[in-house]
Enzyme design. Structure first.
Site, PDB file in Angstrom:
ATOM      1  N   ASN A   1       0.886  -1.167   0.000  1.00  0.00           N
ATOM      2  CA  ASN A   1       0.000   0.000   0.000  1.00  0.00           C
ATOM      3  C   ASN A   1       0.919   1.210   0.000  1.00  0.00           C
ATOM      4  OD1 ASN A   1      -1.774   2.073   0.490  1.00  0.00           O
ATOM      5  ND2 ASN A   1      -2.264   1.458   2.587  1.00  0.00           N
TER       6      ASN A   1
ATOM      7  N   SER B   1       3.863  -2.076  10.138  1.00  0.00           N
ATOM      8  CA  SER B   1       5.322  -2.191  10.307  1.00  0.00           C
ATOM      9  C   SER B   1       5.853  -3.582   9.950  1.00  0.00           C
ATOM     10  CB  SER B   1       5.744  -1.787  11.734  1.00  0.00           C
ATOM     11  OG  SER B   1       5.379  -0.441  11.990  1.00  0.00           O
TER      12      SER B   1
ATOM     13  N   GLY C   1       3.038   2.386  10.645  1.00  0.00           N
ATOM     14  CA  GLY C   1       3.998   3.466  10.448  1.00  0.00           C
ATOM     15  C   GLY C   1       4.778   3.839  11.697  1.00  0.00           C
TER      16      GLY C   1
ATOM     17  N   GLU D   1      -6.204   5.065   8.030  1.00  0.00           N
ATOM     18  CA  GLU D   1      -5.928   6.477   7.731  1.00  0.00           C
ATOM     19  C   GLU D   1      -7.159   7.142   7.113  1.00  0.00           C
ATOM     20  OE1 GLU D   1      -2.405   5.665   5.497  1.00  0.00           O
ATOM     21  OE2 GLU D   1      -1.402   5.046   7.346  1.00  0.00           O
TER      22      GLU D   1
ATOM     23  N   GLU E   1      -5.001  -4.626  10.709  1.00  0.00           N
ATOM     24  CA  GLU E   1      -3.936  -3.636  10.884  1.00  0.00           C
ATOM     25  C   GLU E   1      -4.148  -2.894  12.202  1.00  0.00           C
ATOM     26  OE1 GLU E   1      -2.071  -2.542   6.827  1.00  0.00           O
ATOM     27  OE2 GLU E   1      -3.657  -1.116   7.256  1.00  0.00           O
TER      28      GLU E   1
ATOM     29  N   HIS F   1      -9.048   1.690   5.074  1.00  0.00           N
ATOM     30  CA  HIS F   1      -7.776   1.804   5.787  1.00  0.00           C
ATOM     31  C   HIS F   1      -7.943   2.745   6.976  1.00  0.00           C
ATOM     32  CE1 HIS F   1      -3.622   2.757   6.669  1.00  0.00           C
ATOM     33  NE2 HIS F   1      -3.316   1.635   6.046  1.00  0.00           N
TER      34      HIS F   1
ATOM     35  N   LYS G   1       0.201   4.296  -0.222  1.00  0.00           N
ATOM     36  CA  LYS G   1      -0.356   5.505   0.404  1.00  0.00           C
ATOM     37  C   LYS G   1      -0.108   6.706  -0.522  1.00  0.00           C
ATOM     38  CE  LYS G   1       0.191   3.206   4.793  1.00  0.00           C
ATOM     39  NZ  LYS G   1       0.390   3.294   6.230  1.00  0.00           N
TER      40      LYS G   1
HETATM   41  P1  13P Z   1       3.471   0.405   7.491  1.00  0.00           P
HETATM   42  O1  13P Z   1       3.926  -0.899   6.886  1.00  0.00           O
HETATM   43  O2  13P Z   1       4.215   1.592   6.947  1.00  0.00           O
HETATM   44  O3  13P Z   1       3.429   0.356   8.979  1.00  0.00           O
HETATM   45  O4  13P Z   1       1.963   0.627   7.003  1.00  0.00           O
HETATM   46  C1  13P Z   1       1.084  -0.425   7.155  1.00  0.00           C
HETATM   47  C2  13P Z   1      -0.162  -0.064   6.453  1.00  0.00           C
HETATM   48  O5  13P Z   1      -0.887   0.819   6.856  1.00  0.00           O
HETATM   49  C3  13P Z   1      -0.484  -0.794   5.219  1.00  0.00           C
HETATM   50  O6  13P Z   1      -1.765  -0.518   4.793  1.00  0.00           O
END
Ligand code: 13P
Length: 251
Positions: free
Chosen positions: A9, A213, A173, A97, A167, A95, A11
């Protein structure tokens, strides 16, 4: 036997030109890794370049969101039909976010999931608890609730095209990965919710990813767990070496 699905992903990272260059780098590194499906979910503007770059490889392209209406006065949104015509096969939905910054709710996650599935896309539906919810002891309740809300009115037949990504919000992140046992447990709650809705057989066949992560160092241990059928990878999907090492871990 469930297949592993390793999905990046991106982002809000990578321009179309950078997307093309990164995929060109990744292609040979993930070639022939037939034990898992390899997916890159990219910003909408990158989709044509990513599809062109991925041609002739085992990399499938996904989007990061989809609107729930077929068309109309929804400025800035993209429909499932638009994604399908562009050659997109997967789409990330709900997601954390988007839930946190863009007002996404369990109801809109459900509507987007239905729109994606009805258009023939594979939906990667995200669920996950915040640290506060975990500390209050609500992880199981919340994961089951989010999963069931997201899958309301989805048919048993459509479940073939559903992937659920657990997640934990506190692991995204942050560099703080869930332990393999925490990931297995969270994914197990998701699978139990699917079983409660659709029965044990469909639950056994449903792919449940872990995300948060995940990287080239911890992937093998996470993927070794019974309930972890792949990963949804943010930061580490922006580097060809790290991402392909995660694909290797799924072999
Ligand atoms: P990270 O791997 O950067 O922690 O992000 C995970 C994520 O949100 C994947 O959708």
């Amino acid at each position: 036997m469930r297949r592993y699905v390793i999905a990046g992903n991106w982002k809000m990272n990578m321009t179309p030109a950078k997307a093309q260059a990164l995929i060109a780098e990744m292609k040979p590194l993930v070639a022939g890794k037939d034990n898992c499906d390899v997916v890159l979910c990219v910003p909408a503007i990158d989709i044509p370049a990513a599809i062109e770059a991925a041609k002739g490889s085992n990399i499938k392209i996904g989007a990061e969101n989809v609107h729930f209406k077929a068309s109309g006065a929804y400025t800035g949104e993209i429909s499932a039909e638009m994604l399908v015509e562009a050659g997109v096969e997967y789409v990330v939905i709900g997601h954390s976010e988007r839930r946190q910054y863009f007002g996404e709710t369990d109801q809109t996650v459900n509507l987007r999931t239905l729109a994606a599935l009805n258009a023939g896309l594979k939906a990667i539906v995200c669920v996950g608890e915040t640290l506060e919810q975990r500390e209050l002891g609500y992880t199981e309740t919340l994961l089951k609730f989010q999963t069931k809300m997201a899958l309301t009115n989805v048919t048993a037949e459509q479940m073939k095209n559903v992937i659920i990504a657990y997640e934990p919000v506190w692991a995204i992140g942050t560099g703080v990965t869930a332990t393999a046992d925490q990931a297995d447990e969270g994914n197990g709650y998701v699978r139990a919710a699917v079983a409660e809705m659709f029965g044990a057989e469909i639950a056994e066949q449903t792919i449940v990813q872990y995300g948060g992560s995940m990287n080239d160092k911890n992937a093998a241990e996470l993927l070794s767990k019974e309930n972890v059928d792949g990963g949804l990878i943010g930061g580490a999907s922006l580097k060809s070496a790290a991402f392909s090492a995660i694909v290797d871990a799924a072999q």
